[in-house]
Design a protein around this motif. Structure first.
Motif, PDB file in Angstrom:
ATOM      1  N   PHE A  57       0.846  -1.201   0.000  1.00 17.92           N
ATOM      2  CA  PHE A  57       0.000   0.000   0.000  1.00 17.92           C
ATOM      3  C   PHE A  57       0.883   1.254   0.000  1.00 17.92           C
ATOM      4  N   ALA A  58       0.607   2.195  -0.905  1.00 19.37           N
ATOM      5  CA  ALA A  58       1.374   3.457  -0.951  1.00 19.37           C
ATOM      6  C   ALA A  58       0.859   4.359   0.168  1.00 19.37           C
ATOM      7  N   ILE A  59       1.633   4.415   1.232  1.00 20.12           N
ATOM      8  CA  ILE A  59       1.224   5.124   2.441  1.00 20.12           C
ATOM      9  C   ILE A  59       0.983   6.605   2.178  1.00 20.12           C
ATOM     10  N   LYS A  60       1.624   7.142   1.170  1.00 22.79           N
ATOM     11  CA  LYS A  60       1.455   8.581   0.924  1.00 22.79           C
ATOM     12  C   LYS A  60      -0.002   8.937   0.661  1.00 22.79           C
ATOM     13  N   SER A  61      -0.801   7.984   0.203  1.00 24.02           N
ATOM     14  CA  SER A  61      -2.198   8.310  -0.105  1.00 24.02           C
ATOM     15  C   SER A  61      -3.053   8.436   1.151  1.00 24.02           C
ATOM     16  N   MET A  78       3.947  -2.343   2.548  1.00 22.56           N
ATOM     17  CA  MET A  78       3.804  -0.888   2.513  1.00 22.56           C
ATOM     18  C   MET A  78       4.899  -0.302   1.638  1.00 22.56           C
ATOM     19  N   ASP A  79       4.514   0.707   0.855  1.00 23.01           N
ATOM     20  CA  ASP A  79       5.478   1.493   0.083  1.00 23.01           C
ATOM     21  C   ASP A  79       5.641   2.823   0.801  1.00 23.01           C
ATOM     22  N   VAL A  80       6.853   3.116   1.266  1.00 24.08           N
ATOM     23  CA  VAL A  80       7.085   4.355   2.014  1.00 24.08           C
ATOM     24  C   VAL A  80       8.065   5.239   1.265  1.00 24.08           C
ATOM     25  N   LEU A 148      16.631  -0.990  -8.904  1.00 26.57           N
ATOM     26  CA  LEU A 148      16.775   0.343  -9.481  1.00 26.57           C
ATOM     27  C   LEU A 148      15.439   0.742 -10.069  1.00 26.57           C
ATOM     28  N   ARG A 149      15.002   1.974  -9.723  1.00 25.60           N
ATOM     29  CA  ARG A 149      13.789   2.477 -10.366  1.00 25.60           C
ATOM     30  C   ARG A 149      14.197   3.020 -11.726  1.00 25.60           C
ATOM     31  N   VAL A 150      13.660   2.394 -12.762  1.00 18.56           N
ATOM     32  CA  VAL A 150      14.008   2.843 -14.107  1.00 18.56           C
ATOM     33  C   VAL A 150      12.911   3.749 -14.635  1.00 18.56           C
ATOM     34  N   VAL A 198       9.607   0.168 -11.301  1.00 18.34           N
ATOM     35  CA  VAL A 198       9.109   1.194 -12.220  1.00 18.34           C
ATOM     36  C   VAL A 198       7.822   1.767 -11.648  1.00 18.34           C
ATOM     37  N   HIS A 199       7.587   3.054 -11.858  1.00 20.15           N
ATOM     38  CA  HIS A 199       6.304   3.681 -11.486  1.00 20.15           C
ATOM     39  C   HIS A 199       6.129   4.862 -12.424  1.00 20.15           C
ATOM     40  N   ILE A 200       5.054   4.857 -13.203  1.00 20.67           N
ATOM     41  CA  ILE A 200       4.984   5.861 -14.278  1.00 20.67           C
ATOM     42  C   ILE A 200       4.030   7.005 -13.985  1.00 20.67           C
ATOM     43  N   GLY A 201       3.276   6.934 -12.892  1.00 14.55           N
ATOM     44  CA  GLY A 201       2.393   8.051 -12.592  1.00 14.55           C
ATOM     45  C   GLY A 201       1.154   7.584 -11.869  1.00 14.55           C
ATOM     46  N   SER A 202       0.284   8.541 -11.585  1.00 13.77           N
ATOM     47  CA  SER A 202      -0.875   8.275 -10.745  1.00 13.77           C
ATOM     48  C   SER A 202      -2.151   8.650 -11.507  1.00 13.77           C
ATOM     49  N   GLN A 203      -3.271   8.070 -11.057  1.00 11.42           N
ATOM     50  CA  GLN A 203      -4.581   8.316 -11.682  1.00 11.42           C
ATOM     51  C   GLN A 203      -4.531   8.001 -13.183  1.00 11.42           C
ATOM     52  N   LEU A 204      -3.971   6.831 -13.510  1.00 13.15           N
ATOM     53  CA  LEU A 204      -3.972   6.376 -14.905  1.00 13.15           C
ATOM     54  C   LEU A 204      -5.341   5.778 -15.210  1.00 13.15           C
ATOM     55  N   GLY A 238       2.530   1.995  -8.522  1.00  9.19           N
ATOM     56  CA  GLY A 238       1.070   2.084  -8.347  1.00  9.19           C
ATOM     57  C   GLY A 238       0.467   2.776  -9.551  1.00  9.19           C
ATOM     58  N   GLY A 239      -0.588   3.522  -9.325  1.00  8.02           N
ATOM     59  CA  GLY A 239      -1.059   4.406 -10.383  1.00  8.02           C
ATOM     60  C   GLY A 239      -2.411   4.136 -10.981  1.00  8.02           C
ATOM     61  N   LEU A 240      -3.017   2.971 -10.700  1.00  9.97           N
ATOM     62  CA  LEU A 240      -4.312   2.708 -11.329  1.00  9.97           C
ATOM     63  C   LEU A 240      -5.344   3.704 -10.806  1.00  9.97           C
ATOM     64  N   GLY A 241      -6.057   4.344 -11.737  1.00  7.82           N
ATOM     65  CA  GLY A 241      -6.971   5.435 -11.386  1.00  7.82           C
ATOM     66  C   GLY A 241      -8.304   4.952 -10.844  1.00  7.82           C
ATOM     67  N   ILE A 274       3.370  -4.638  -6.235  1.00  4.99           N
ATOM     68  CA  ILE A 274       2.707  -3.440  -6.758  1.00  4.99           C
ATOM     69  C   ILE A 274       2.489  -2.480  -5.593  1.00  4.99           C
ATOM     70  N   GLU A 275       2.334  -1.194  -5.927  1.00  4.06           N
ATOM     71  CA  GLU A 275       2.249  -0.150  -4.891  1.00  4.06           C
ATOM     72  C   GLU A 275       1.004   0.717  -5.062  1.00  4.06           C
ATOM     73  N   PRO A 276      -0.187   0.138  -5.049  1.00  2.60           N
ATOM     74  CA  PRO A 276      -1.374   0.975  -5.228  1.00  2.60           C
ATOM     75  C   PRO A 276      -1.656   1.806  -3.974  1.00  2.60           C
ATOM     76  N   VAL A 378      -3.802  13.517   4.182  1.00  5.06           N
ATOM     77  CA  VAL A 378      -2.330  13.538   4.149  1.00  5.06           C
ATOM     78  C   VAL A 378      -1.771  14.826   3.546  1.00  5.06           C
ATOM     79  N   MET A 379      -2.555  15.498   2.723  1.00  3.99           N
ATOM     80  CA  MET A 379      -2.056  16.730   2.086  1.00  3.99           C
ATOM     81  C   MET A 379      -2.586  17.982   2.787  1.00  3.99           C
ATOM     82  N   ALA A 380      -3.241  17.797   3.914  1.00  3.65           N
ATOM     83  CA  ALA A 380      -3.841  18.941   4.603  1.00  3.65           C
ATOM     84  C   ALA A 380      -2.778  19.785   5.300  1.00  3.65           C
TER      85      ALA A 380
HETATM   86  N1  LLP Z   1       4.482   4.354  -5.875  1.00  8.51           N
HETATM   87  C1  LLP Z   1       5.167   5.498  -6.062  1.00  8.51           C
HETATM   88  C2  LLP Z   1       6.617   5.433  -6.204  1.00  8.51           C
HETATM   89  C3  LLP Z   1       4.481   6.725  -6.131  1.00  8.51           C
HETATM   90  O1  LLP Z   1       5.173   7.849  -6.320  1.00  8.51           O
HETATM   91  C4  LLP Z   1       3.076   6.750  -6.001  1.00  8.51           C
HETATM   92  C5  LLP Z   1       2.332   8.019  -6.052  1.00  8.51           C
HETATM   93  C6  LLP Z   1       2.402   5.536  -5.774  1.00  8.51           C
HETATM   94  C7  LLP Z   1       3.143   4.360  -5.729  1.00  8.51           C
HETATM   95  C8  LLP Z   1       0.922   5.442  -5.577  1.00  8.51           C
HETATM   96  O2  LLP Z   1       0.216   5.862  -6.688  1.00  8.51           O
HETATM   97  P1  LLP Z   1      -1.385   5.684  -6.713  1.00  8.51           P
HETATM   98  O3  LLP Z   1      -1.674   4.207  -6.781  1.00  8.51           O
HETATM   99  O4  LLP Z   1      -1.928   6.292  -5.489  1.00  8.51           O
HETATM  100  O5  LLP Z   1      -1.791   6.391  -7.941  1.00  8.51           O
HETATM  101  N2  LLP Z   1      -1.274  13.943  -4.715  1.00  8.51           N
HETATM  102  C9  LLP Z   1      -1.682  13.465  -6.012  1.00  8.51           C
HETATM  103  C10 LLP Z   1      -1.143  12.082  -6.312  1.00  8.51           C
HETATM  104  C11 LLP Z   1       0.363  11.961  -6.181  1.00  8.51           C
HETATM  105  C12 LLP Z   1       0.879  10.575  -6.448  1.00  8.51           C
HETATM  106  C13 LLP Z   1       2.308  10.458  -6.107  1.00  8.51           C
HETATM  107  N3  LLP Z   1       2.883   9.160  -6.217  1.00  8.51           N
HETATM  108  C14 LLP Z   1      -3.193  13.526  -6.123  1.00  8.51           C
HETATM  109  O6  LLP Z   1      -3.848  13.986  -5.174  1.00  8.51           O
HETATM  110  O7  LLP Z   1      -3.753  13.159  -7.151  1.00  8.51           O
END
Ligand code: LLP
Length: 421
Positions: A57-61, A78-80, A148-150, A198-204, A238-241, A274-276, A378-380
């Protein structure tokens, strides 16, 4: 499907009526559903069945300890991306061997802390970072597992602020350079090469960028194996929207995403990580707010809420859409009218929605922002000296405050005035 539904005309989180929570904790607040968190984690976990895998789980979310405990209890990794997130994962009871450490700017202190506390793998984003890990691991007499993150130079077709897989982004090591950096890594003391990340972005919202990135990872893995590296793990990020607008089209499902992983990478015999983040926590939470005033402007009506951009920044930061619904279900046939929905913060950017069609609500009424469980609390911030808002977790018919609203005294008490003043 989530667990925020109207029952007898009142919005509920699982079996708890939202007005009951509002009466107990005051507004605004975040509320999360245990059942939804569990369900979303299992969607990924079940979809990857047949492959050796770990869903991190991507804890940043959403980094609340109670949320992490719910997922940790199901066996989640956990992905930290910081020492603080690492300590949160540990405090929630997740062992180091289920924690991966990502991020472009890991400090030496963070690297040391994590090596001492135990870590599954570092996702390394540059050569200087690789050398720093090697030095610190050697000093400590341990071996640091690394991938290595490519950067595959793939267009994730998402908002520019959350795309990470293009060569112009700050993330990862250009894939064309990867073999050379792996050769260096293998020769460094204190480093154990275990995989590729590899991680190509978020909300794909499409699968095609994943196919493109994973195909490049596949080719690289075969090349690295030919070079003599033991690549046994692939971390696919991660990244699945998620669907933010219920009426709109739905992004691909976890099972379809897992299908891509299986078809592109399934025969390599690698363990898949995976790091959703968003897909697990996003629709597991809502933010509840009260209407303060209804203000008639020049040709528009403003709905002024007690929540603001400091509580949920996504609309002002990314122009993101969140459905906003009344907590008391409107009577059938009630006509919607356009409102500009805003918070009390003193800048125009503090606008949640413009000309949003809503059935009329008035002062004191509760509204709920859907899909606010990821990248919400988390972004508050405390901009305009507005204390952070509480978080509540629901489980069936019970609820608990999992982060209390700080008092004004606590907020002010963090500042100090030097003696000389
Ligand atoms: N792994 C890595 C290395 C990441 O940088 C991220 C998100 C994730 C996993 C998780 O991605 P997710 O599955 O949540 O899409 N604050 C923005 C989103 C930033 C995402 C940053 N990295 C928003 O509110 O849309």
């Amino acid at each position: 499907m989530d667990h925020f539904l109207y029952r007898d005309g009142v919005l509920h989180a699982e079996d708890v009526a939202i007005p009951e929570i509002a009466a107990a904790v005051g507004t605004p607040f975040y509320v999360y559903s245990t059942a939804t968190l569990e369900r979303h984690f299992k969607l990924f976990d079940d979809a990857l069945e047949g492959l050796d895998h770990l869903v991190c789980f991507a804890i940043k979310s959403n980094s609340n300890l109670a949320v992490l405990r719910v997922l940790g209890n199901l066996g989640a990794g956990m992905d930290v991306v910081s020492g603080g997130e690492y300590l949160r994962a540990k405090a929630a009871g997740v062992p180091g061997e289920r924690i991966v450490f990502s991020g472009v700017g890991k400090t030496r202190d963070e690297i040391r802390m994590v090596l001492q506390g135990g870590i599954r793998q570092f996702n390394v984003e540059s050569e200087p970072e690789l050398r720093a890990i090697s030095e610190i691991a050697s000093e400590l007499g341990v071996s640091a597992p690394i991938a290595l993150r490519v950067n595959p130079d793939v267009d994730a077709k998402t908002h520019e602020k959350i795309a990470t897989g293009k060569s112009e982004n700050k993330f990862g090591i250009p894939i064309a350079k990867a073999r050379a950096v792996y050769a260096e890594a293998a020769a460094l003391p204190g480093i154990a090469v275990v995989g590729v990340d590899v991680h190509i972005g978020s909300q794909l919202t499409e699968l095609e960028p994943f196919v493109a990135a994973f195909t490049k990872v596949r080719e690289l893995t075969l090349a690295l194996r030919a070079d003599g590296h033991d690549i046994m793990r692939l971390d696919l990020g991660g990244g699945l929207g998620i669907p933010y607008e219920r009426s709109n089209f739905a992004p691909p499902l976890p099972v379809e995403y897992a299908g891509v992983i299986k078809s592109v990478l399934g025969d390599l015999g690698c363990e898949i990580e995976i790091e959703p983040g968003r897909l697990i926590s996003g629709n597991a939470g809502i933010m509840v707010s009260s209407v303060i005033y209804l203000k008639q402007g020049e040709g528009r009506d403003f709905l002024i809420l007690d929540a603001a951009m400091n509580d949920l920044v996504r609309p002002s930061m990314y122009g993101a859409h969140h459905d906003i619904i009344p907590v008391i279900e409107p009577a059938p046939g009630t006509e919607a009218q356009p409102f500009d929905i805003v918070g009390p913060v003193c800048e125009t950017g503090d606008t949640f929605a413009k000309a949003r069609a809503m059935t009329p609500v008035g002062p004191g009424d509760l509204v709920a922002f859907r899909s606010a469980g990821a990248y919400g609390a988390v972004m508050a911030s405390e901009y305009n000296s507005r204390p952070l808002i509480p978080e509540v977790l629901v489980n069936g018919d019970q609820f608990a405050v999992i982060r209390a609203r700080p008092s004004f005294e606590e907020m002010l008490g963090r500042d100090s005035i030097p003696e000389w003043l």
